[in-house]
Scaffold this motif. Structure first.
Motif, PDB file in Angstrom:
ATOM      1  N   GLN A   1      19.529 -19.104 -18.261  1.00  0.00           N
ATOM      2  CA  GLN A   1      20.864 -18.694 -18.652  1.00  0.00           C
ATOM      3  C   GLN A   1      21.729 -18.553 -17.406  1.00  0.00           C
ATOM      4  O   GLN A   1      21.257 -18.159 -16.339  1.00  0.00           O
ATOM      5  CB  GLN A   1      20.820 -17.350 -19.397  1.00  0.00           C
ATOM      6  CG  GLN A   1      22.119 -16.965 -20.074  1.00  0.00           C
ATOM      7  CD  GLN A   1      22.364 -17.711 -21.363  1.00  0.00           C
ATOM      8  OE1 GLN A   1      21.526 -18.510 -21.779  1.00  0.00           O
ATOM      9  NE2 GLN A   1      23.486 -17.489 -22.001  1.00  0.00           N
ATOM     10  N   VAL A   2      22.996 -18.913 -17.548  1.00  0.00           N
ATOM     11  CA  VAL A   2      23.946 -18.776 -16.452  1.00  0.00           C
ATOM     12  C   VAL A   2      25.209 -18.144 -17.005  1.00  0.00           C
ATOM     13  O   VAL A   2      25.665 -18.489 -18.082  1.00  0.00           O
ATOM     14  CB  VAL A   2      24.235 -20.149 -15.809  1.00  0.00           C
ATOM     15  CG1 VAL A   2      24.744 -21.159 -16.818  1.00  0.00           C
ATOM     16  CG2 VAL A   2      25.190 -20.007 -14.642  1.00  0.00           C
ATOM     17  N   GLN A   3      25.754 -17.179 -16.278  1.00  0.00           N
ATOM     18  CA  GLN A   3      27.007 -16.544 -16.677  1.00  0.00           C
ATOM     19  C   GLN A   3      28.168 -17.330 -16.080  1.00  0.00           C
ATOM     20  O   GLN A   3      28.136 -17.686 -14.896  1.00  0.00           O
ATOM     21  CB  GLN A   3      27.058 -15.098 -16.176  1.00  0.00           C
ATOM     22  CG  GLN A   3      25.868 -14.247 -16.607  1.00  0.00           C
ATOM     23  CD  GLN A   3      25.769 -14.094 -18.105  1.00  0.00           C
ATOM     24  OE1 GLN A   3      26.774 -13.940 -18.801  1.00  0.00           O
ATOM     25  NE2 GLN A   3      24.547 -14.141 -18.630  1.00  0.00           N
ATOM     26  N   LEU A   4      29.187 -17.575 -16.909  1.00  0.00           N
ATOM     27  CA  LEU A   4      30.346 -18.345 -16.470  1.00  0.00           C
ATOM     28  C   LEU A   4      31.599 -17.492 -16.589  1.00  0.00           C
ATOM     29  O   LEU A   4      31.801 -16.835 -17.617  1.00  0.00           O
ATOM     30  CB  LEU A   4      30.500 -19.610 -17.322  1.00  0.00           C
ATOM     31  CG  LEU A   4      29.298 -20.551 -17.356  1.00  0.00           C
ATOM     32  CD1 LEU A   4      29.528 -21.668 -18.368  1.00  0.00           C
ATOM     33  CD2 LEU A   4      29.034 -21.125 -15.978  1.00  0.00           C
ATOM     34  N   THR A   5      32.427 -17.510 -15.565  1.00  0.00           N
ATOM     35  CA  THR A   5      33.644 -16.713 -15.551  1.00  0.00           C
ATOM     36  C   THR A   5      34.832 -17.595 -15.181  1.00  0.00           C
ATOM     37  O   THR A   5      34.879 -18.137 -14.075  1.00  0.00           O
ATOM     38  CB  THR A   5      33.537 -15.555 -14.548  1.00  0.00           C
ATOM     39  OG1 THR A   5      32.387 -14.763 -14.854  1.00  0.00           O
ATOM     40  CG2 THR A   5      34.787 -14.688 -14.603  1.00  0.00           C
ATOM     41  N   GLU A   6      35.773 -17.725 -16.126  1.00  0.00           N
ATOM     42  CA  GLU A   6      36.969 -18.523 -15.887  1.00  0.00           C
ATOM     43  C   GLU A   6      38.092 -17.665 -15.302  1.00  0.00           C
ATOM     44  O   GLU A   6      38.163 -16.458 -15.556  1.00  0.00           O
ATOM     45  CB  GLU A   6      37.488 -19.165 -17.183  1.00  0.00           C
ATOM     46  CG  GLU A   6      36.502 -20.046 -17.907  1.00  0.00           C
ATOM     47  CD  GLU A   6      35.761 -19.317 -19.005  1.00  0.00           C
ATOM     48  OE1 GLU A   6      35.293 -19.964 -19.956  1.00  0.00           O
ATOM     49  OE2 GLU A   6      35.655 -18.070 -18.906  1.00  0.00           O
ATOM     50  N   SER A   7      38.964 -18.308 -14.572  1.00  0.00           N
ATOM     51  CA  SER A   7      40.165 -17.664 -14.046  1.00  0.00           C
ATOM     52  C   SER A   7      41.215 -18.732 -13.804  1.00  0.00           C
ATOM     53  O   SER A   7      40.906 -19.932 -13.822  1.00  0.00           O
ATOM     54  CB  SER A   7      39.869 -16.903 -12.761  1.00  0.00           C
ATOM     55  OG  SER A   7      39.396 -17.772 -11.759  1.00  0.00           O
ATOM     56  N   GLY A   8      42.447 -18.287 -13.583  1.00  0.00           N
ATOM     57  CA  GLY A   8      43.512 -19.207 -13.214  1.00  0.00           C
ATOM     58  C   GLY A   8      44.502 -19.523 -14.311  1.00  0.00           C
ATOM     59  O   GLY A   8      45.476 -20.248 -14.074  1.00  0.00           O
ATOM     60  N   GLY A   9      44.273 -18.995 -15.511  1.00  0.00           N
ATOM     61  CA  GLY A   9      45.221 -19.248 -16.585  1.00  0.00           C
ATOM     62  C   GLY A   9      46.521 -18.489 -16.362  1.00  0.00           C
ATOM     63  O   GLY A   9      46.641 -17.671 -15.447  1.00  0.00           O
ATOM     64  N   GLY A  10      47.488 -18.770 -17.213  1.00  0.00           N
ATOM     65  CA  GLY A  10      48.771 -18.079 -17.104  1.00  0.00           C
ATOM     66  C   GLY A  10      49.849 -18.768 -17.902  1.00  0.00           C
ATOM     67  O   GLY A  10      49.571 -19.645 -18.725  1.00  0.00           O
ATOM     68  N   LEU A  11      51.073 -18.364 -17.637  1.00  0.00           N
ATOM     69  CA  LEU A  11      52.246 -18.925 -18.300  1.00  0.00           C
ATOM     70  C   LEU A  11      52.954 -19.866 -17.333  1.00  0.00           C
ATOM     71  O   LEU A  11      53.231 -19.493 -16.182  1.00  0.00           O
ATOM     72  CB  LEU A  11      53.194 -17.796 -18.717  1.00  0.00           C
ATOM     73  CG  LEU A  11      54.552 -18.204 -19.297  1.00  0.00           C
ATOM     74  CD1 LEU A  11      54.374 -18.975 -20.587  1.00  0.00           C
ATOM     75  CD2 LEU A  11      55.409 -16.957 -19.500  1.00  0.00           C
ATOM     76  N   VAL A  12      53.248 -21.064 -17.807  1.00  0.00           N
ATOM     77  CA  VAL A  12      53.897 -22.059 -16.953  1.00  0.00           C
ATOM     78  C   VAL A  12      54.879 -22.862 -17.796  1.00  0.00           C
ATOM     79  O   VAL A  12      54.683 -23.014 -19.014  1.00  0.00           O
ATOM     80  CB  VAL A  12      52.840 -22.975 -16.291  1.00  0.00           C
ATOM     81  CG1 VAL A  12      52.095 -23.791 -17.334  1.00  0.00           C
ATOM     82  CG2 VAL A  12      53.451 -23.865 -15.231  1.00  0.00           C
ATOM     83  N   GLN A  13      55.922 -23.352 -17.167  1.00  0.00           N
ATOM     84  CA  GLN A  13      56.879 -24.194 -17.882  1.00  0.00           C
ATOM     85  C   GLN A  13      56.344 -25.609 -18.024  1.00  0.00           C
ATOM     86  O   GLN A  13      55.508 -26.060 -17.218  1.00  0.00           O
ATOM     87  CB  GLN A  13      58.203 -24.223 -17.133  1.00  0.00           C
ATOM     88  CG  GLN A  13      58.982 -22.927 -17.199  1.00  0.00           C
ATOM     89  CD  GLN A  13      60.373 -23.057 -16.622  1.00  0.00           C
ATOM     90  OE1 GLN A  13      60.606 -23.867 -15.732  1.00  0.00           O
ATOM     91  NE2 GLN A  13      61.309 -22.250 -17.103  1.00  0.00           N
ATOM     92  N   ALA A  14      56.820 -26.295 -19.025  1.00  0.00           N
ATOM     93  CA  ALA A  14      56.436 -27.688 -19.223  1.00  0.00           C
ATOM     94  C   ALA A  14      56.707 -28.491 -17.953  1.00  0.00           C
ATOM     95  O   ALA A  14      57.745 -28.307 -17.301  1.00  0.00           O
ATOM     96  CB  ALA A  14      57.203 -28.289 -20.398  1.00  0.00           C
ATOM     97  N   GLY A  15      55.762 -29.345 -17.606  1.00  0.00           N
ATOM     98  CA  GLY A  15      55.854 -30.116 -16.383  1.00  0.00           C
ATOM     99  C   GLY A  15      55.185 -29.458 -15.198  1.00  0.00           C
ATOM    100  O   GLY A  15      55.016 -30.092 -14.141  1.00  0.00           O
ATOM    101  N   GLY A  16      54.807 -28.219 -15.345  1.00  0.00           N
ATOM    102  CA  GLY A  16      54.182 -27.476 -14.267  1.00  0.00           C
ATOM    103  C   GLY A  16      52.689 -27.739 -14.161  1.00  0.00           C
ATOM    104  O   GLY A  16      52.134 -28.572 -14.886  1.00  0.00           O
ATOM    105  N   SER A  17      52.054 -27.013 -13.257  1.00  0.00           N
ATOM    106  CA  SER A  17      50.629 -27.193 -12.979  1.00  0.00           C
ATOM    107  C   SER A  17      49.902 -25.858 -12.939  1.00  0.00           C
ATOM    108  O   SER A  17      50.500 -24.822 -12.623  1.00  0.00           O
ATOM    109  CB  SER A  17      50.444 -27.887 -11.626  1.00  0.00           C
ATOM    110  OG  SER A  17      51.033 -29.170 -11.608  1.00  0.00           O
ATOM    111  N   LEU A  18      48.638 -25.922 -13.263  1.00  0.00           N
ATOM    112  CA  LEU A  18      47.724 -24.785 -13.115  1.00  0.00           C
ATOM    113  C   LEU A  18      46.373 -25.323 -12.678  1.00  0.00           C
ATOM    114  O   LEU A  18      46.017 -26.469 -13.015  1.00  0.00           O
ATOM    115  CB  LEU A  18      47.558 -24.014 -14.422  1.00  0.00           C
ATOM    116  CG  LEU A  18      48.678 -23.081 -14.863  1.00  0.00           C
ATOM    117  CD1 LEU A  18      48.380 -22.561 -16.268  1.00  0.00           C
ATOM    118  CD2 LEU A  18      48.884 -21.948 -13.904  1.00  0.00           C
TER     119      LEU A  18
END
Length: 113
Positions: A1-18
């Motif tokens: 088993q491996v634990q996975l942790t996501e990060s980096g999401g958020g609110l962005v305008q169309a055309g933007g990047s994350l």
């Protein structure tokens, strides 16, 4: 088993990047496939991208040319670079290691028009 942790999401305008990150609790060098999925409200979870242990990627048609998946086995991390985001990319994004049976808790991405 491996634990996975996501990060980096958020609110962005169309055309933007994350850039989303998925940090694993142990080495991912032996994990053959690492995936990113997403689930929008009222829709089924769908696979967005996958990458093999050798670094070979595959993408859903809806994100080809805009998203890039990458991994660094030495850092136990998988990334999803998302460019030219569209409102229809709004979803909770999940990291998944199918052969380990592991899912992260998800990170919310919201793209405003």
């Amino acid at each position: 088993q491996v634990q996975l942790t996501e990060s980096g999401g958020g609110l962005v305008q169309a055309g933007g990047s994350l850039r989303l990150s998925c940090a694993a609790s142990r080495s991912i060098a032996s994990i053959a496939l690492m995936n990113w999925y997403r689930q929008a409200p009222g829709k089924q979870r769908e696979r967005v991208a996958e990458i093999t242990s050798a670094g070979s990627p595959n993408y859903a048609d809806s994100v080809k040319g805009r998203f890039t998946i990458s991994r660094d086995n030495a850092k136990n991390t998988v990334w999803l670079q998302m460019n030219d985001l569209k409102p229809e990319d709004t979803a909770v994004y999940y990291c998944h290691a199918p052969l380990a049976g592991s899912w992260g808790q998800g990170t919310q991405v919201t793209v405003s028009s």
